[in-house]
Design a protein around this motif. Structure first.
Motif, PDB file in Angstrom:
ATOM      1  N   THR A 172      -4.179  75.994  35.494  1.00 54.52           N
ATOM      2  CA  THR A 172      -4.920  76.926  34.638  1.00 54.52           C
ATOM      3  C   THR A 172      -4.786  76.280  33.151  1.00 54.52           C
ATOM      4  N   GLY A 209       2.524  72.696  31.469  1.00 51.70           N
ATOM      5  CA  GLY A 209       2.964  73.607  32.503  1.00 51.70           C
ATOM      6  C   GLY A 209       3.924  72.904  33.584  1.00 51.70           C
ATOM      7  N   ARG A 259       2.433  79.070  32.247  1.00 51.95           N
ATOM      8  CA  ARG A 259       1.203  79.399  32.976  1.00 51.95           C
ATOM      9  C   ARG A 259       1.000  78.255  33.807  1.00 51.95           C
ATOM     10  N   ILE A 268       0.443  80.082  26.072  1.00 50.71           N
ATOM     11  CA  ILE A 268       0.160  79.469  27.338  1.00 50.71           C
ATOM     12  C   ILE A 268       1.362  79.092  28.213  1.00 50.71           C
TER      13      ILE A 268
END
Length: 238
Positions: free
Chosen positions: A72, A49, A68, A65
């Protein structure tokens, strides 16, 4: 289970990752090999991320994901051990570890800290000392321990043996194997192909941002093109 599906990443007009697909399963080490600039670290940073993807998906235990924020994703159960260890040198060993557990409940963090000290006794011995006073190998153990404090299901490791004395490299690789044997899925970028292949279960080879080989480590060790590219011609005669 981590799945990377047809990942594309660009820096401006330069496409650094071109359709990379890979996976990491619980208890297994997926080794990512490739020359400098092949897109290996960019892939890890995108999965974590820290770098946006142009297209493709990152799936963690069935949940997409991609895109994100990094913090998180840590809460979701995936953590990155960055290249160069990046410990907080002025802080104590224990303070570094506790920072790694910021997403966990306090009671859980204390329990995990005990397990980290059991896995890495040298950290327990140095717990009150400054992290910057540790050797390179000890700092790598600290980086592993800090990542474990978030109780991850998947760990990404970027060049864990970089800059270490030869005597420490085998200890670090032993720790990598121990972490996987605890049931964590590992995706490991590593330049030391020879030692990496000794502990890996699966191998992905990346060239110019694209996957050119994907298979089990035993297959990679017996594939002449992989051996020649990363271990040299002499390894073919062994």
């Amino acid at each position: 289970m981590l799945e990377i599906r047809d990942l594309h990443v660009s820096y401006g007009k330069v496409e650094a990752v071109r359709g990379v697909s890979a996976s990491a399963a619980p208890g297994r080490i997926t080794l990512v090999l490739g020359a400098n600039g092949a897109g290996k670290s960019t892939t890890l940073r995108t999965v974590a991320g820290l770098v946006p993807a142009v297209s493709g998906e990152v799936v963690l235990d069935g949940k997409v994901i991609t895109g994100r924020p990094g913090h998180t994703i840590v809460r979701d159960g995936l953590v990155l051990v960055p290249e160069g260890r990046r410990v907080f040198a002025p802080l104590t060993v224990e303070e570094n570890l506790l920072l790694g557990g910021y997403v966990a409940p306090r009671a859980k963090s204390a329990e995990t800290l005990d397990r980290v000290y059991e896995m890495f006794p040298i950290l327990a011995q140095r717990r009150r000392g400054a992290a910057g006073l540790l050797s390179g190998g000890e700092q790598q153990m600290l980086a592993f321990g800090r990542a474990l404090m978030s109780s991850p299901r998947v760990m990404l490791m970027d060049e864990p043996s970089m800059g270490l004395a030869p005597a420490m490299v085998e200890s670090v690789f032993g720790a990598v194997r121990e972490i996987a044997d605890a049931g964590i899925a590992l995706l490991v970028v590593e330049q030391n192909a020879e030692l990496g292949l000794e502990i890996a279960d699966d191998v992905v080879v990346v060239a110019r941002g694209e996957v050119v080989f994907s298979g089990e480590a035993e297959q990679a060790r017996s594939d002449a093109s992989v051996v020649r590219a990363f271990l040299g011609e002499a390894a073919l005669s062994q």
